[in-house]
Design an enzyme around this catalytic site. Structure first.
Site, PDB file in Angstrom:
ATOM      1  CB  CYS A 278      -0.959   0.005   1.181  1.00  0.00           C
ATOM      2  SG  CYS A 278      -0.243  -0.473   2.756  1.00  0.00           S
ATOM      3  NE  ARG A 307       1.995  -9.066   5.399  1.00  0.00           N
ATOM      4  CZ  ARG A 307       0.693  -8.937   5.170  1.00  0.00           C
ATOM      5  NH1 ARG A 307      -0.165  -9.682   5.843  1.00  0.00           N
ATOM      6  NH2 ARG A 307       0.255  -8.067   4.269  1.00  0.00           N
ATOM      7  CD  GLN A 325      -2.050  -9.603   0.127  1.00  0.00           C
ATOM      8  OE1 GLN A 325      -1.126 -10.213   0.629  1.00  0.00           O
ATOM      9  NE2 GLN A 325      -3.211  -9.484   0.710  1.00  0.00           N
ATOM     10  CG  ASP A 327      -2.356  -5.320  -2.144  1.00  0.00           C
ATOM     11  OD1 ASP A 327      -3.514  -5.188  -1.740  1.00  0.00           O
ATOM     12  OD2 ASP A 327      -1.349  -5.083  -1.459  1.00  0.00           O
ATOM     13  CG  HIS A 329      -3.863  -0.005  -2.143  1.00  0.00           C
ATOM     14  ND1 HIS A 329      -2.831  -0.820  -2.562  1.00  0.00           N
ATOM     15  CD2 HIS A 329      -4.121  -0.328  -0.854  1.00  0.00           C
ATOM     16  CE1 HIS A 329      -2.470  -1.606  -1.556  1.00  0.00           C
ATOM     17  NE2 HIS A 329      -3.234  -1.326  -0.519  1.00  0.00           N
ATOM     18  CE  LYS A 409     -11.694  -7.634   8.774  1.00  0.00           C
ATOM     19  NZ  LYS A 409     -10.569  -8.586   8.759  1.00  0.00           N
ATOM     20  CG  HIS A 455      -5.993  -1.043   2.193  1.00  0.00           C
ATOM     21  ND1 HIS A 455      -4.617  -1.019   2.225  1.00  0.00           N
ATOM     22  CD2 HIS A 455      -6.398   0.050   2.886  1.00  0.00           C
ATOM     23  CE1 HIS A 455      -4.209   0.036   2.905  1.00  0.00           C
ATOM     24  NE2 HIS A 455      -5.269   0.704   3.317  1.00  0.00           N
TER      25      HIS A 455
END
Length: 585
Positions: A278, A307, A325, A327, A329, A409, A455
């Site tokens: 992000c 991670r 990911q 991902d 945004h 979320k 996100h």
């Protein structure tokens, strides 16, 4: 809206019984190992476990013995008796139980509760069933290692897992599902189908994609990119490392420190490998002043992040340390948030349906105790998410207080062919990062306003999604996803040249084909193709060479009539394009 109240009440009763079963198991272990030291024994989904420090390592042969002792305790009908004692009394009672003493130190109350049943006593809040005789159908299923309190610097205990249900019939049904799950285990199939590997020499939790696994992943990624292109996303790429100060500004260093890797020094500056994508997207957005006319800005990235997951929780592809990911945004005005969320939901459901997950559950998670932003913004954003769900006619439940600290979320968990739930798409509104990084746009009034930031993922991580797909299909991927779509099998060496020609023509059309050129009998080659779960086998012998044709055989063992190569190519290309799951004869 989904009303789960009755289910929750029934589940609570079952969970109490399962927790009681863990105490009965602990009593059985104590009888067999009088010097045992006891950790914790909670109820979990479908069963229970208890952690033990024992004088020797357990083996699978120990489980029937422990289970037999458990049945004796159940048959005795020993009552569960609750008692409140002082902390001093508890210290004396558990003087030879170091793990219980440590747990006791974490309880602030002057009095604590203990439970007795038979010869066993435990430090426990409860509740429990009234007697051991109420524990109906159970079975011990597994032994695993578990660090005390999940910390690899602490002692490794032995964890015994059990399952428990309210009837033997339900237990037997679940055991059948477990057997099927074992056959579908993505770690087992990943090895058998040569899809991926994880090497201790390189580090646990780091995935190496083999050519066949990479073929599936590439197919999914190409499909993902194509669908995002159609929906107005811009595909971007961001670096794998960034200065530590960036992650301090974002709050990740403060809130997620335990999951981040230690900094490395580059020219006197500290950097970390990125745990999320992000911040890179925010920095790109901020490279120029944005007008409301440019919004929404949608950045999408298949970004690999890292991670630090403890080794005890790593599990094949589904829990790793390095993952990619899917991902994205979205930066938009607050009054456009509902439209953007509705668009994400449409894309998420399209993805779920394309991959044939027909059952899924949707939850709206609301404001937790600790949160960023104002209550007014939280209520407004939660209302927007709710309206977007209703607009898409999606049934959903409420998960009170389970939103992340920076915003509410939506979570979608889809069920695989065995009815198991897997974390899938998630949509999160963020009040935190736009404020920390001053992410704004120029509105119609000519003034700067804070953007609404979303996100979202529509698959999750590629690693976990592949684990889900492998187990959902049991390795029998639909034709468009199959790593090898066609295997050409020559009957004898004299047919090899023609087989290679067929393979080359198929590959030229983008079909994943390979030839089995081994000097083996035809039946063995066919059997191997079936074990490899290849959808189509093309058998070529004297007749096929003479007629420039092929003989089609399915992985199910069914045999089709001979076809021309051109006819086969057009049919399989159509099936791949339509993403059909069924094979044809």
């Amino acid at each position: 809206m989904i009303d789960n109240s009755r289910v929750i009440i029934e589940d609570d009763k079952l969970q109490v019984m399962r927790h009681s079963a863990s105490h009965v198991m602990a009593e059985a272990v104590q009888q067999l190992f009088p010097s045992a030291k006891f950790g914790i024994g909670p109820a979990i989904e479908n069963g229970f476990y208890y952690d033990f420090d024992l004088p020797r390592s357990l083996t699978p042969d120990d489980l029937p013995l422990i289970e037999a002792r458990m049945r004796e305790v159940v048959a005795s009908g020993a009552p569960f008796v609750r008692q409140e004692i002082t902390r001093a009394e508890a210290r004396r009672l558990f003087a030879d139980q170091p793990y219980k003493l440590e747990l006791l130190e974490g309880i602030p109350d002057e009095k604590v509760s203990i439970y007795r049943q038979g010869s066993f006593v435990d430090l426990c809040r409860g509740p429990h069933v009234s007697s051991a005789g109420e524990i109906s159908a159970f079975k011990l299923v597994n032994i695993a290692g578990a660090y005390w309190r999940g910390d690899e610097r602490r002692p490794m205990l032995q964890r015994i897992y059990g399952i428990a249900f309210d009837s033997q019939e339900t237990l037997d049904e679940y055991l059948n599902k477990l057997e099927e799950a074992a056959r579908r285990d993505h770690r087992k199939l990943g090895k058998e189908l040569d899809l991926f590997s994880i090497h201790e020499e390189a580090g646990p939790g780091l995935v190496h994609w083999h050519p066949r696994g990479a073929a599936i992943r590439r197919t999914i990624e190409d499909f993902w990119k194509s669908e995002h292109d159609k929906r107005g996303y811009d595909i971007v790429y961001t670096p794998h490392i960034a200065r530590l100060d960036l992650w301090k500004t974002s709050g990740h260093w403060e809130f997620y420190h335990d999951y981040l890797y230690s900094p490395i020094e580059v020219e006197g500056q500290q950097y970390i490998i990125k745990p999320m994508n992000c911040l890179g997207h925010i920095l790109m957005y901020k490279t120029k002043l944005r007008s409301y006319r440019e919004l929404p800005v949608r950045y999408a990235e298949l970004g690999t992040v890292y991670r630090y997951e403890r080794s005890g929780v790593l599990h094949g592809l589904s829990r790793v340390r390095g993952f990619t990911q899917d991902d994205a945004h979205i930066f938009c005005p607050f009054d456009k948030l509902e439209d953007e969320v509705a668009g994400v939901l449409e894309l998420a459901l399209f993805m779920i349906n394309t991959f044939r997950f027909s059952n899924y559950r949707v939850m709206l998670s609301t404001r937790p105790e600790k949160y960023a932003g104002t209550i007014e913004k939280w209520e407004e954003a939660t209302g927007i998410l709710k309206r977007a769900l209703e607009r898409q006619k999606i049934a959903f439940g409420i998960d009170p207080g389970e939103g992340v600290f920076y915003g509410p979320k939506i979570d979608i968990k889809f069920e695989d062919a065995l009815g198991r739930g897997w974390q899938g798409p998630t949509i999160q509104v963020d009040f935190n990062l736009p404020q920390r990084f001053d992410v704004t746009y120029i509105a119609e009034d000519g003034k700067e306003h804070m953007v609404a930031m979303v996100h979202r993922t529509v698959l999750g991580s590629m690693e976990r999604f592949l684990a889900t797909l492998i187990e959902h299909y049991g390795g029998n991927f639909p034709i468009w996803l199959a790593p090898v779509q066609v295997r050409v099998i020559p009957v004898a060496d004299r047919h090899l040249e023609y087989a290679r020609k067929v393979e080359a023509e198929l590959r030229s059309e983008g079909i994943r084909a390979e030839t089995d050129a081994r000097a083996e009998r035809i039946n063995l080659k066919i059997r191997q193709a079936q074990l490899d779960k290849v959808p189509y086998m093309l058998i070529v012998g004297d007749r096929e060479v003479a007629a420039s044709s092929i003989s089609v055989r399915l992985r199910t063992g069914e045999q089709a009539a001979s076809l021309t190569l051109e006819g086969f190519k057009e049919t399989i290309k159509s099936a791949i394009a339509d993403k059909t799951e069924e094979l044809w004869l």
